[in-house]
Each structure stands twice: as C-alpha cells, then as structure tokens.
Design a protein around this motif. Structure first.
Motif, PDB file in Angstrom:
ATOM      1  N   ARG A  61       3.591  -3.921   1.983  1.00 26.13           N
ATOM      2  CA  ARG A  61       2.955  -5.090   3.119  1.00 26.13           C
ATOM      3  C   ARG A  61       2.015  -5.995   2.201  1.00 26.13           C
ATOM      4  NH1 ARG A  61       3.024  -0.995   6.669  1.00 26.13           N
ATOM      5  NH2 ARG A  61       1.006  -0.563   6.344  1.00 26.13           N
ATOM      6  N   SER A  62       1.497  -5.600   1.321  1.00 20.72           N
ATOM      7  CA  SER A  62       0.429  -6.430   0.421  1.00 20.72           C
ATOM      8  C   SER A  62       1.148  -7.182  -0.374  1.00 20.72           C
ATOM      9  CB  SER A  62      -0.696  -5.539  -0.094  1.00 20.72           C
ATOM     10  OG  SER A  62      -1.333  -6.213  -1.115  1.00 20.72           O
ATOM     11  N   VAL A  63       2.053  -6.661  -0.811  1.00 20.12           N
ATOM     12  CA  VAL A  63       2.814  -7.561  -1.877  1.00 20.12           C
ATOM     13  C   VAL A  63       3.833  -8.404  -1.380  1.00 20.12           C
ATOM     14  CG1 VAL A  63       5.219  -6.093  -2.431  1.00 20.12           C
ATOM     15  CG2 VAL A  63       3.916  -7.016  -4.422  1.00 20.12           C
ATOM     16  N   ALA A  64       4.218  -8.306   0.115  1.00 23.32           N
ATOM     17  CA  ALA A  64       5.430  -8.794   0.386  1.00 23.32           C
ATOM     18  C   ALA A  64       4.793 -10.600   0.583  1.00 23.32           C
ATOM     19  CB  ALA A  64       5.656  -8.503   1.878  1.00 23.32           C
ATOM     20  N   ALA A  65       3.696 -10.729   1.005  1.00 22.83           N
ATOM     21  CA  ALA A  65       3.300 -12.290   0.881  1.00 22.83           C
ATOM     22  C   ALA A  65       3.326 -12.788  -0.327  1.00 22.83           C
ATOM     23  CB  ALA A  65       1.980 -12.271   1.424  1.00 22.83           C
ATOM     24  N   ARG A  66       3.093 -12.183  -1.597  1.00 19.77           N
ATOM     25  CA  ARG A  66       3.108 -12.704  -2.833  1.00 19.77           C
ATOM     26  C   ARG A  66       4.540 -12.863  -3.296  1.00 19.77           C
ATOM     27  NH1 ARG A  66      -1.835 -11.038  -5.599  1.00 19.77           N
ATOM     28  NH2 ARG A  66      -3.143  -9.935  -4.104  1.00 19.77           N
ATOM     29  N   VAL A  67       5.537 -12.327  -2.860  1.00 20.73           N
ATOM     30  CA  VAL A  67       7.056 -12.593  -3.329  1.00 20.73           C
ATOM     31  C   VAL A  67       7.651 -13.480  -2.624  1.00 20.73           C
ATOM     32  CG1 VAL A  67       7.232 -10.015  -4.451  1.00 20.73           C
ATOM     33  CG2 VAL A  67       8.238 -10.586  -2.079  1.00 20.73           C
ATOM     34  N   GLY A  68       7.345 -13.604  -1.419  1.00 19.00           N
ATOM     35  CA  GLY A  68       7.993 -14.693  -0.508  1.00 19.00           C
ATOM     36  C   GLY A  68       9.120 -14.574  -0.091  1.00 19.00           C
ATOM     37  N   SER A  90       5.506  -2.370   9.532  1.00 16.28           N
ATOM     38  CA  SER A  90       5.954  -3.356   8.687  1.00 16.28           C
ATOM     39  C   SER A  90       6.742  -4.369   9.308  1.00 16.28           C
ATOM     40  CB  SER A  90       6.675  -3.066   7.503  1.00 16.28           C
ATOM     41  OG  SER A  90       5.734  -2.065   6.740  1.00 16.28           O
ATOM     42  N   ALA A  91       7.151  -4.216  10.614  1.00 14.82           N
ATOM     43  CA  ALA A  91       8.374  -4.831  11.456  1.00 14.82           C
ATOM     44  C   ALA A  91       7.990  -6.406  11.399  1.00 14.82           C
ATOM     45  CB  ALA A  91       8.436  -4.394  12.863  1.00 14.82           C
ATOM     46  N   GLY A  92       6.713  -7.052  11.375  1.00 16.44           N
ATOM     47  CA  GLY A  92       6.441  -8.319  11.514  1.00 16.44           C
ATOM     48  C   GLY A  92       6.164  -8.887   9.870  1.00 16.44           C
ATOM     49  N   THR A  93       6.573  -8.135   9.056  1.00 17.54           N
ATOM     50  CA  THR A  93       5.999  -8.789   7.608  1.00 17.54           C
ATOM     51  C   THR A  93       7.385  -9.528   7.136  1.00 17.54           C
ATOM     52  OG1 THR A  93       4.790  -6.564   7.453  1.00 17.54           O
ATOM     53  CG2 THR A  93       5.393  -7.764   5.450  1.00 17.54           C
ATOM     54  N   SER A  94       7.055 -10.331   6.405  1.00 19.57           N
ATOM     55  CA  SER A  94       7.995 -11.196   5.766  1.00 19.57           C
ATOM     56  C   SER A  94       8.140 -11.313   4.322  1.00 19.57           C
ATOM     57  CB  SER A  94       8.079 -12.633   6.443  1.00 19.57           C
ATOM     58  OG  SER A  94       9.261 -13.329   5.866  1.00 19.57           O
ATOM     59  N   PRO A  95       8.848 -11.023   3.334  1.00 18.48           N
ATOM     60  CA  PRO A  95      10.045 -10.366   3.749  1.00 18.48           C
ATOM     61  C   PRO A  95       9.955  -9.013   4.311  1.00 18.48           C
ATOM     62  CG  PRO A  95       9.779 -10.668   1.541  1.00 18.48           C
ATOM     63  CD  PRO A  95       8.711 -11.222   2.085  1.00 18.48           C
ATOM     64  N   THR A  96      10.844  -8.547   5.061  1.00 11.06           N
ATOM     65  CA  THR A  96      10.552  -7.197   5.575  1.00 11.06           C
ATOM     66  C   THR A  96      10.755  -6.209   4.749  1.00 11.06           C
ATOM     67  OG1 THR A  96      11.020  -7.973   7.853  1.00 11.06           O
ATOM     68  CG2 THR A  96      11.174  -5.480   7.614  1.00 11.06           C
ATOM     69  N   PRO A  97      10.088  -5.299   4.122  1.00 10.79           N
ATOM     70  CA  PRO A  97      10.495  -4.102   3.384  1.00 10.79           C
ATOM     71  C   PRO A  97      11.417  -3.357   3.791  1.00 10.79           C
ATOM     72  CG  PRO A  97       7.917  -4.362   3.526  1.00 10.79           C
ATOM     73  CD  PRO A  97       8.634  -5.061   4.661  1.00 10.79           C
ATOM     74  N   VAL A  98      12.314  -2.798   2.861  1.00 14.74           N
ATOM     75  CA  VAL A  98      13.155  -1.982   3.112  1.00 14.74           C
ATOM     76  C   VAL A  98      12.694  -0.450   2.615  1.00 14.74           C
ATOM     77  CG1 VAL A  98      15.570  -1.234   2.412  1.00 14.74           C
ATOM     78  CG2 VAL A  98      15.160  -3.618   2.762  1.00 14.74           C
ATOM     79  N   PHE A  99      12.675   0.547   3.650  1.00 13.56           N
ATOM     80  CA  PHE A  99      12.310   1.839   3.381  1.00 13.56           C
ATOM     81  C   PHE A  99      13.283   2.898   3.471  1.00 13.56           C
ATOM     82  CE2 PHE A  99       8.628  -0.346   5.289  1.00 13.56           C
ATOM     83  CZ  PHE A  99       7.535  -0.264   4.410  1.00 13.56           C
ATOM     84  N   ARG A 100      13.330   3.823   2.271  1.00 11.12           N
ATOM     85  CA  ARG A 100      14.322   4.709   2.397  1.00 11.12           C
ATOM     86  C   ARG A 100      13.843   6.091   1.966  1.00 11.12           C
ATOM     87  NH1 ARG A 100      18.970   3.049  -2.224  1.00 11.12           N
ATOM     88  NH2 ARG A 100      19.271   5.323  -2.083  1.00 11.12           N
ATOM     89  N   GLN A 101      14.313   7.225   2.074  1.00 12.13           N
ATOM     90  CA  GLN A 101      13.676   8.608   1.706  1.00 12.13           C
ATOM     91  C   GLN A 101      14.107   8.870   0.231  1.00 12.13           C
ATOM     92  OE1 GLN A 101      14.655  11.783   4.320  1.00 12.13           O
ATOM     93  NE2 GLN A 101      12.906  12.917   3.186  1.00 12.13           N
ATOM     94  N   ALA A 102      13.180   9.048  -0.570  1.00 15.08           N
ATOM     95  CA  ALA A 102      13.606   9.464  -1.923  1.00 15.08           C
ATOM     96  C   ALA A 102      12.721  10.175  -2.771  1.00 15.08           C
ATOM     97  CB  ALA A 102      14.165   8.255  -2.907  1.00 15.08           C
ATOM     98  N   ASP A 103      12.954  10.747  -4.027  1.00 11.53           N
ATOM     99  CA  ASP A 103      12.044  11.585  -4.687  1.00 11.53           C
ATOM    100  C   ASP A 103      11.563  10.620  -5.713  1.00 11.53           C
ATOM    101  OD1 ASP A 103      10.511  13.085  -6.296  1.00 11.53           O
ATOM    102  OD2 ASP A 103      11.457  15.145  -6.059  1.00 11.53           O
ATOM    103  N   ALA A 104      10.374  10.365  -6.076  1.00 14.80           N
ATOM    104  CA  ALA A 104       9.727   9.561  -7.015  1.00 14.80           C
ATOM    105  C   ALA A 104      10.340  10.106  -8.319  1.00 14.80           C
ATOM    106  CB  ALA A 104       8.328   9.365  -7.015  1.00 14.80           C
TER     107      ALA A 104
END
Ligand SMILES: C[S@@+](CC[C@H](N)C(=O)[O-])C[C@H]1O[C@@H](n2cnc3c(N)ncnc32)[C@H](O)[C@@H]1O
Length: 275
Positions: A61-68, A90-104
């Motif tokens: 969410r913090s980075v979303a505003a920076r990428v526009g 994150s529902a109201g965040t623009s652009p809305t981040p996409v989240f998925r389950q994965a191992d780092a």
C-alpha cells in the motif's frame, strides 16, 4: 497466524492474529518501516513492484501511491490469513495490489519481471534467507532495484531482551524464544553477504531508527501477543499470572513510559542493491 482469539477481563476482544497484526502493529510500526524502505530504494511512477512476504500489505500500500496509475504492485506471502487481510485492507488503494500465495524461496515469476523488489521484516523467519534474496534478484530486471529490511539484534533492543525473559518466566521458554525471533538475523555483514552472493551491485546497508508508540504497557504486551501465536498461551494464563507479567514489563519499561503511553526506538538494517 491463523489462531482466533478472544480477550476477556478488560482486554479488548480481537479477531485473528492477522487482523490484530493489521489493527495494532501496522499503525504502530510496520507502516513507518514501509516508508523508510520505499524511501531508501527509490520508486518511480510506472514501476512494477513486488512486495515479498507482504503480510497484510503495509509495503504494497505504501508503494502504490508512488508507482501511480501506470505502475503495478504485487504482493506474495505463504500465509493465506495474512493475504486475506491484505486484500481487504488494500481494497481502496490505487493501483490495487494483486496478492497471491507463494514461497519467497521459490518465487513463481519470470526472470526480470519487476523493476523493484522489496521485502520488509521477513527474511529472519525463513529457513533459507539467502535463497530468498537470490530469488528477489532473479525476478528483478537488469538495473532494477532490490531492498530488504531486517531488525538489528536483541543487543540493540534491550527492552525486547527483557520482554523475552519475562515471557519465558510467565508463559514458557517457547514464548520467550518466539519474542526473540524477529531479532535473530541482526548481523549486517550476514545481510551484506546475502546481497553479494545473490549478485547484487551497489550494495548499501543503512541503519534506520523508527519510533513505535503504544498507548500503555498492557497494550504493548497485548499488541505483541495478539499479532502472533503468543495470544493463545497468554490468554490461557490465570488473571493473576497475566497481571504479574504486565507488572514485570511495567518495571523495565518505566524509562520508556510517558504521559501518552510507551515510546520505543527500533533499529533496522535496510539493505539496498541493484541487479
Ligand atoms: C513480520 S511479518 C512482515 C510482513 C510484511 N512484510 C510487513 O512488513 O508487514 C513476516 C511475514 O513473512 C511471511 N513469511 C515467512 N516465511 C515466508 C516465506 N518463506 N515465503 C513468503 N512469506 C513468508 C509471514 O507469513 C509473514 O506474513
């Protein structure tokens, strides 16, 4: 972090550990760390950013505003409860981040898929943190940026060393060990070596100090417990044992206690590099 808790006898009722993490620890700490991490790496309009081990999405969410609007943010985490809260928060965040389950340690992305890859306060919980850093570098484009943050050791957080001791005394040795785990990867040369072994260039390690605030000692204990698997064992204590734990913590937090509650300084290594 799937455990569901209820809190009685004056302690507020909380939902899942992931919900407590978002409600308590993100505003107190993780949102501030996210700003420091994003500032350190530098993010531009249009960047494609990956937040590795995103938890409830504070960095995303913090980075979303920076990428526009022309940018994109993806978050991955192994824990589905954290991801469910990340989606909701994150529902109201623009652009809305996409989240998925994965191992780092085995990211499900093509080489070079992102401009910037970030990981905040998570490498210390992974069995193979070096592999995760190598994966972060692999999915970064040529000349793209990587940054990760990890708390410094308990030597630099004496309050938490004493908190871990108090938990060991009142709750059990596993609880004490658990409170020490966020500080277990505190050597900056180890972090620098991960970045170098992964093949990153222009590596820089900085110490960032962030101040965290809690409304009272009791709430400090509860914020930390409710957001982790410690909630169950602490709720299982008798009322007297819980009071004794809080009284112990009140004693050593006295120098950090003011009219507004408890103020604590957290020292974090922030490592930045370039592919
Ligand atoms: C202290 S939280 C930090 C979350 C988030 N980065 C933030 O700043 O709020 C640590 C996170 O690491 C995640 N995690 C631990 N091991 C992982 C792994 N191997 N792959 C992906 N996520 C992992 C946990 O599920 C948890 O959400």
């Amino acid at each position: 972090m799937a455990e569901t808790q209820t809190r009685t006898s004056g302690w507020q009722v909380a939902g899942s550990a992931a919900e407590s993490y978002e409600a308590y620890l993100v505003p107190a700490l993780f949102r501030k760390w996210a700003t420091a991490l994003v500032d350190a790496v530098g993010v531009s309009s249009g960047d494609r950013v990956l937040d590795v081990a995103c938890g409830t999405g504070a960095v995303a969410r913090s980075v979303a505003a920076r990428v526009g609007a022309t940018g994109a943010v993806t978050g991955i985490d192994v824990n589905p409860e954290m991801l469910a809260v990340a989606e909701r928060a994150s529902a109201g965040t623009s652009p809305t981040p996409v989240f998925r389950q994965a191992d780092a340690q085995a990211l499900p992305f093509e080489d070079g898929a992102f401009d910037v890859v970030l990981c905040q306060q998570a490498l210390q919980f992974m069995p193979d943190a070096a592999a995760a850093v190598a994966e972060m570098r692999r999915v970064t484009r040529d000349d793209g940026r990587v940054a990760f943050s990890v708390l410094r050791s308990l030597d630099h957080h004496p309050v938490y060393a004493r908190f871990a001791d108090a938990l060991a005394k009142h709750v059990g040795s596993t609880a004490g060990d658990m409170m020490g785990s966020p500080f277990a990867l505190g050597d900056r040369e180890v972090l620098r070596a991960f970045a170098a072994a992964a093949g990153l260039r222009d590596i820089e390690v900085r110490i960032e100090v962030v101040s965290g605030r809690f409304p009272s000692v009791e709430e400090f204990v509860w914020y930390e417990a409710a957001s982790s698997p410690l909630a169950g064992p602490i709720l299982a204590l008798t009322e007297d044992s819980r009071r004794a734990l809080v009284e112990d913590v009140e004693q050593f937090l006295e120098p950090q206690t003011d009219d507004a509650g408890v103020s604590l300084a957290y020292e974090t290594h922030v490592v930045t590099g370039r592919r």
